[in-house]
Design a protein around this motif. Structure first.
Motif, PDB file in Angstrom:
ATOM      1  N   LEU A  41       0.836  -1.202   0.000  1.00 37.48           N
ATOM      2  CA  LEU A  41       0.000   0.000   0.000  1.00 37.48           C
ATOM      3  C   LEU A  41       0.870   1.251   0.000  1.00 37.48           C
ATOM      4  CD1 LEU A  41      -2.688  -1.212   2.560  1.00 37.48           C
ATOM      5  CD2 LEU A  41      -2.839  -1.196   0.067  1.00 37.48           C
ATOM      6  N   PHE A 112      -3.728  -5.874  -7.508  1.00 40.75           N
ATOM      7  CA  PHE A 112      -4.868  -4.958  -7.483  1.00 40.75           C
ATOM      8  C   PHE A 112      -5.969  -5.470  -8.395  1.00 40.75           C
ATOM      9  CE2 PHE A 112      -6.451  -0.928  -9.675  1.00 40.75           C
ATOM     10  CZ  PHE A 112      -7.598  -0.892  -8.906  1.00 40.75           C
ATOM     11  N   GLU A 116      -9.588  -6.661  -7.138  1.00 36.65           N
ATOM     12  CA  GLU A 116     -10.754  -5.893  -7.564  1.00 36.65           C
ATOM     13  C   GLU A 116     -11.772  -6.825  -8.220  1.00 36.65           C
ATOM     14  OE1 GLU A 116     -11.470  -1.797 -10.155  1.00 36.65           O
ATOM     15  OE2 GLU A 116      -9.978  -3.255 -10.778  1.00 36.65           O
ATOM     16  N   PHE A 127     -22.289  -7.674  -0.021  1.00 40.19           N
ATOM     17  CA  PHE A 127     -23.117  -6.508   0.302  1.00 40.19           C
ATOM     18  C   PHE A 127     -24.562  -6.958   0.378  1.00 40.19           C
ATOM     19  CE2 PHE A 127     -19.678  -5.055  -2.634  1.00 40.19           C
ATOM     20  CZ  PHE A 127     -18.789  -4.736  -1.618  1.00 40.19           C
TER      21      PHE A 127
ATOM     22  N   TYR B  10     -13.980  -7.712   3.378  1.00 40.98           N
ATOM     23  CA  TYR B  10     -14.225  -6.982   2.149  1.00 40.98           C
ATOM     24  C   TYR B  10     -14.917  -5.670   2.471  1.00 40.98           C
ATOM     25  CZ  TYR B  10     -13.600 -11.622   0.296  1.00 40.98           C
ATOM     26  OH  TYR B  10     -13.127 -12.858   0.010  1.00 40.98           O
ATOM     27  N   PRO B  11     -14.727  -4.718   1.609  1.00 39.75           N
ATOM     28  CA  PRO B  11     -15.374  -3.426   1.806  1.00 39.75           C
ATOM     29  C   PRO B  11     -16.883  -3.503   1.660  1.00 39.75           C
ATOM     30  CG  PRO B  11     -14.234  -3.536  -0.300  1.00 39.75           C
ATOM     31  CD  PRO B  11     -13.834  -4.733   0.474  1.00 39.75           C
ATOM     32  N   ARG B  12     -17.576  -2.549   2.236  1.00 37.56           N
ATOM     33  CA  ARG B  12     -19.049  -2.500   2.128  1.00 37.56           C
ATOM     34  C   ARG B  12     -19.460  -1.697   0.893  1.00 37.56           C
ATOM     35  NH1 ARG B  12     -19.898  -5.292   6.955  1.00 37.56           N
ATOM     36  NH2 ARG B  12     -17.694  -5.594   7.060  1.00 37.56           N
ATOM     37  N   ASN B  13     -18.523  -1.103   0.244  1.00 39.92           N
ATOM     38  CA  ASN B  13     -18.841  -0.143  -0.800  1.00 39.92           C
ATOM     39  C   ASN B  13     -17.818  -0.326  -1.915  1.00 39.92           C
ATOM     40  OD1 ASN B  13     -18.291   2.384  -2.219  1.00 39.92           O
ATOM     41  ND2 ASN B  13     -19.823   3.264  -0.856  1.00 39.92           N
ATOM     42  N   ILE B  14     -18.295  -0.320  -3.147  1.00 40.63           N
ATOM     43  CA  ILE B  14     -17.421  -0.679  -4.253  1.00 40.63           C
ATOM     44  C   ILE B  14     -16.426   0.435  -4.608  1.00 40.63           C
ATOM     45  CG2 ILE B  14     -17.450  -0.983  -6.757  1.00 40.63           C
ATOM     46  CD1 ILE B  14     -17.809  -3.564  -5.509  1.00 40.63           C
ATOM     47  N   ARG B  20     -11.216   4.952   1.774  1.00 39.77           N
ATOM     48  CA  ARG B  20     -10.049   4.369   1.116  1.00 39.77           C
ATOM     49  C   ARG B  20     -10.339   4.096  -0.352  1.00 39.77           C
ATOM     50  NH1 ARG B  20      -5.754   4.425   2.401  1.00 39.77           N
ATOM     51  NH2 ARG B  20      -6.335   6.591   2.443  1.00 39.77           N
ATOM     52  N   PRO B  21      -9.404   4.374  -1.214  1.00 37.80           N
ATOM     53  CA  PRO B  21      -9.645   4.137  -2.641  1.00 37.80           C
ATOM     54  C   PRO B  21      -9.598   2.654  -2.989  1.00 37.80           C
ATOM     55  CG  PRO B  21      -7.424   4.927  -2.273  1.00 37.80           C
ATOM     56  CD  PRO B  21      -8.121   4.995  -0.958  1.00 37.80           C
ATOM     57  N   LEU B  22     -10.048   2.384  -4.193  1.00 31.10           N
ATOM     58  CA  LEU B  22     -10.231   1.003  -4.610  1.00 31.10           C
ATOM     59  C   LEU B  22      -8.925   0.228  -4.717  1.00 31.10           C
ATOM     60  CD1 LEU B  22     -12.421  -0.905  -5.253  1.00 31.10           C
ATOM     61  CD2 LEU B  22     -12.460  -0.109  -7.597  1.00 31.10           C
ATOM     62  N   TYR B  24      -6.375   0.332  -2.872  1.00 29.12           N
ATOM     63  CA  TYR B  24      -6.151  -0.146  -1.515  1.00 29.12           C
ATOM     64  C   TYR B  24      -6.957  -1.423  -1.240  1.00 29.12           C
ATOM     65  CZ  TYR B  24      -6.224   0.322   3.650  1.00 29.12           C
ATOM     66  OH  TYR B  24      -6.120   0.120   4.985  1.00 29.12           O
ATOM     67  N   CYS B  25      -8.238  -1.394  -1.573  1.00 32.93           N
ATOM     68  CA  CYS B  25      -9.100  -2.543  -1.303  1.00 32.93           C
ATOM     69  C   CYS B  25      -8.697  -3.762  -2.107  1.00 32.93           C
ATOM     70  CB  CYS B  25     -10.540  -2.199  -1.624  1.00 32.93           C
ATOM     71  SG  CYS B  25     -11.104  -0.727  -0.783  1.00 32.93           S
ATOM     72  N   GLY B  26      -8.353  -3.517  -3.386  1.00 32.87           N
ATOM     73  CA  GLY B  26      -7.987  -4.636  -4.253  1.00 32.87           C
ATOM     74  C   GLY B  26      -6.756  -5.356  -3.742  1.00 32.87           C
ATOM     75  N   ARG B  28      -5.518  -5.289  -0.714  1.00 35.15           N
ATOM     76  CA  ARG B  28      -5.845  -5.920   0.560  1.00 35.15           C
ATOM     77  C   ARG B  28      -6.592  -7.237   0.381  1.00 35.15           C
ATOM     78  NH1 ARG B  28      -6.517  -3.125   5.254  1.00 35.15           N
ATOM     79  NH2 ARG B  28      -4.499  -2.698   6.130  1.00 35.15           N
ATOM     80  N   CYS B  29      -7.555  -7.197  -0.518  1.00 40.56           N
ATOM     81  CA  CYS B  29      -8.362  -8.389  -0.775  1.00 40.56           C
ATOM     82  C   CYS B  29      -7.498  -9.527  -1.288  1.00 40.56           C
ATOM     83  CB  CYS B  29      -9.460  -8.035  -1.769  1.00 40.56           C
ATOM     84  SG  CYS B  29     -10.421  -9.452  -2.293  1.00 40.56           S
TER      85      CYS B  29
END
Lengths: 128, 128
Positions: A41, A112, A116, A127, B10-14, B20-22, B24-26, B28-29
């Motif tokens: 990150l 990423f 995604e 969700f 996982y995030p609650r929001n796409i 946090r931007p996507l 970051y989420c990708g 992390r996932c």
DNA sequence: ATACCTACTTACTAAAATGTTAGTGCCTTA
DNA sequence: TAAGGCACTAACATTTTAGTAAGTAGGTAT
């Protein structure tokens, strides 16, 4: 003040290690150098632009000081990140990607992208 | 017997998660699903060919039973690996990559490639 | 005078990941 | 009769990773 120890569980032999094939070593090595909760990150942030320590902290606020510093030090140790002290008042420390650090881009992009995709694939389950 | 719990942070929001931007989420996932000491190595073995539990163990002998099983269960949970029981005596359990599991290939290849490069780059320092 | 900024370090604690050991039940081979 | 393969499970211990909170030292703004 004792010297900081960085792990180098690299293999002793390029072809095989304890009978383990190279794919095994490559994956292990990547995970050792780039793995952990925060390192990729931070690298992602530095791909956007070089940043001062405090800017970096602001862009990833959930990280603790300790993890930020130790991650940066490890990345610097592995020559992925460059630390530059700017003589100013107050003193500034800039972190940027090294030339070698640029080579991490495909790793970052692949992870990423996969993540995604995984999130999107499972978004209906997640969700609720 | 209580149900096994698998993490889904996982995030609650796409678009963004807690701001946090996507990317970051990708990342992390991916790390959550594929990270850890053994999972990608198991997946790499299954890319070579489907394998029975005991064959898998033989191909990665340094892994403990516990980690082998828990890694396989997590990979199965995330639909990357398929577990098939073959009715025979003694009973056989086959593990193979699912169709979705095939999508992990680029991740594997990129990490392998980067790690291999890193080992080679530093081999002079390492192999003193 | 007080608080806050900078870029950290240190000591301690908590949580997560991984490892160890033993055991299950059924079958086969020596 | 004993030992070993098979695919696990469970309890427990250890190691690794990450988080918390406080402190440092020089400077600036209020």
């Amino acid at each position: 003040m004792k010297k900081k120890q960085f792990k180098t569980l690299y293999p002793r032999n390029i072809e095989t290690v304890n009978g383990r094939p190279l794919d095994y070593c490559g994956i292990r090595c990547s995970m050792e150098v780039l793995g952990g909760k925060w390192k990729l990150l931070i690298v992602a942030e530095l791909f956007k632009s070089k940043k001062r320590y405090s800017e970096l902290k602001r862009s990833i606020p959930e990280i603790s000081e300790k993890m930020m510093i130790s991650s940066l030090q490890e990345l610097e140790h592995h020559n992925i990140v460059v630390r530059t002290v700017v003589e100013a008042i107050p003193p500034q420390v800039e972190y940027s990607l090294s030339k070698y650090g640029q080579s991490v881009r495909p790793v970052l992009e692949t992870l990423f992208g996969w993540g995604e995709g995984h999130i999107k694939k499972h978004s209906d389950k997640i969700f609720h």
